[in-house]
Design a protein around this motif. Structure first.
Motif, short mmCIF file in Angstrom:
data_model
loop_
_atom_site.label_atom_id
_atom_site.label_comp_id
_atom_site.label_asym_id
_atom_site.label_seq_id
_atom_site.Cartn_x
_atom_site.Cartn_y
_atom_site.Cartn_z
N ASP A 51 0.81 -1.22 0.00
CA ASP A 51 0.00 0.00 0.00
C ASP A 51 0.85 1.27 0.00
OD1 ASP A 51 -2.27 -1.69 0.27
OD2 ASP A 51 -1.96 -1.75 2.44
N GLU A 54 -0.04 4.52 -1.90
CA GLU A 54 -1.01 5.48 -1.37
C GLU A 54 -0.35 6.42 -0.36
OE1 GLU A 54 -4.42 3.44 0.18
OE2 GLU A 54 -4.34 1.92 -1.40
N HIS A 105 -6.59 3.68 2.42
CA HIS A 105 -5.90 3.82 3.70
C HIS A 105 -5.83 5.28 4.13
CE1 HIS A 105 -4.64 -0.07 2.08
NE2 HIS A 105 -4.60 -0.45 3.34
N HIS A 171 5.18 2.33 4.68
CA HIS A 171 4.09 1.45 5.12
C HIS A 171 3.88 1.66 6.62
CE1 HIS A 171 1.47 -1.82 3.78
NE2 HIS A 171 2.05 -1.70 2.60
#
Length: 385
Positions: A51, A54, A105, A171
């Protein structure tokens, strides 16, 4: 551990566990720990995983004092710092009425990283190194806290454990680990900090709101409902946790950007044990020395003559751990992309080793030997590279 400097720092770190406690020993311990992390990170190339696409995009916006949601133009400019990512940045189902792009997120972790991302950009470095600086700072801060409130050996199980792989990644795993470990180590003495740490963790990962609520209960039980520190921490922690759903509902009319990542069902026994013991996903499978110390410390806690009775705080911690195990089974993303193997959700359970080893004497030889062994193993098996 292919980096020669990493080997030397690991040796020095091991030696520090067996030296007489004092200022010189603390200096050797922390300088060796920092050196080990930096040596391992220097052997790893900067890259986007999972992720991170993002978090990097949101941090880029926030570092320029812009909103975490991106315009079409900002989406294009964000591509400059996410080269090599294998997932599309644009997600049409998470665009607001203003056509700005939000992400599944939340942006809290990116907000903390934004100043470091901006500084890296101004210095001509890869902006992603800003996340590395934040992660290492968080880990060293946690090491200082654990070494003081538990022991240096206990600190290594968390700070130099499987989390090492995430040290240079954009992260949230380092952030979540640090918040949970902070909450657990301070729960008996300063529960107000535990409540606040859990609230921040819940803002990024809503499932952790259960920890914040339970810690509030513990704080009220231990300190009394009139304790202003517990009251203010509860308000701050719940406000932080509420920021996530309120932001998404105000922008998109949903309570979380991860609304489609939940598969509510009754879990099987195999699902319940996966994040701990599965051959591919299990965190204890990938960190067998940690498993050994959990078993030994648990047996010792039950069999020692002057053992401390199981109390409400122990029950609260056990309840949270079991609740998280059940919650992990409800995700649709079993492999939690980006890791070298173990589930990143299992990483959230590593801080629970702190209350498990709380009764172990810091000078116990077996404890220090296993701590050094776990550190060496993870520096090799969970190296950032």
């Amino acid at each position: 551990m292919s980096h020669p400097a990493a080997v030397l720092f690991a040796v020095a770190l091991t030696a520090s566990l067996f030296l007489r406690p004092g200022r010189r020993t603390r200096t050797i311990f922390f300088s060796s720990l920092i050196g080990l992390m930096l040596a391992l990170i220097s052997d790893s190339r900067v890259r986007i995983v999972g992720d991170g696409i993002e978090y990097a995009a949101m941090a880029n916006n926030l570092s320029h004092l812009a909103r975490p949601s991106l315009t079409a133009v900002q989406l294009e400019s964000a591509q400059a710092i996410i080269q090599g990512a294998d997932a599309p940045l644009e997600k049409p189902w998470l665009k607001g009425p203003d056509r700005r792009q939000d992400f599944p997120h939340f942006w809290l972790y990116s907000l903390f990283a934004a100043p470091f991302v901006r500084l890296a950009d101004l210095l001509g470095a890869n902006p992603l190194t800003g996340f590395t600086v934040l992660n290492v700072t968080l880990l060293i801060g946690l090491a200082v806290l654990l070494a003081a409130r538990a022991s240096p050996a206990a600190a290594l199980f968390v700070v130099a454990g499987p989390v090492l792989w995430w040290a240079d990644k954009a992260h949230t795993e380092v952030f979540t680990t640090v918040m949970l470990a902070t909450a657990l180590v301070l729960l008996r003495t300063q529960p107000w900090w535990s409540i606040l740490a859990a609230g921040l963790a819940a803002a990024q990962n809503p499932a952790l709101v259960i920890a914040a609520v339970v810690f509030i209960g513990v704080g009220i039980y231990e300190q009394g409902w009139r304790d202003r520190r517990v009251l203010f921490a509860s308000l701050a922690g719940l406000s932080a946790a509420a920021a996530h759903p309120l932001y998404y509902y105000s922008r998109l009319g949903v309570w979380s950007g991860m609304y489609d990542a939940v598969d509510g069902h009754l879990p099987s026994f195999r699902e319940l044990t996966a994040v701990l013991f599965d051959a591919n996903l299990g965190v204890l499978t990938h960190d067998p020395v940690l498993f050994a110390v959990v078993v030994i410390a648990s047996v010792e806690a039950v069999t020692r003559p002057k053992r401390k009775p199981f109390d409400l705080v122990d029950g609260a911690v056990a309840f949270i751990a079991l609740a998280l195990v059940v919650i992990f089974t409800q995700t649709t993303n079993v492999n939690s992309g980006g890791t070298p193997g173990p589930s990143r959700y299992g990483l959230w359970l590593v801080p629970f080793v702190i209350p498990i080893v709380a009764g172990v004497r810091p000078e116990a030889g077996w404890f220090r030997v296993l701590s050094a062994g776990a550190m060496v193993w993870c520096a090799w098996a969970s190296a950032p590279s």
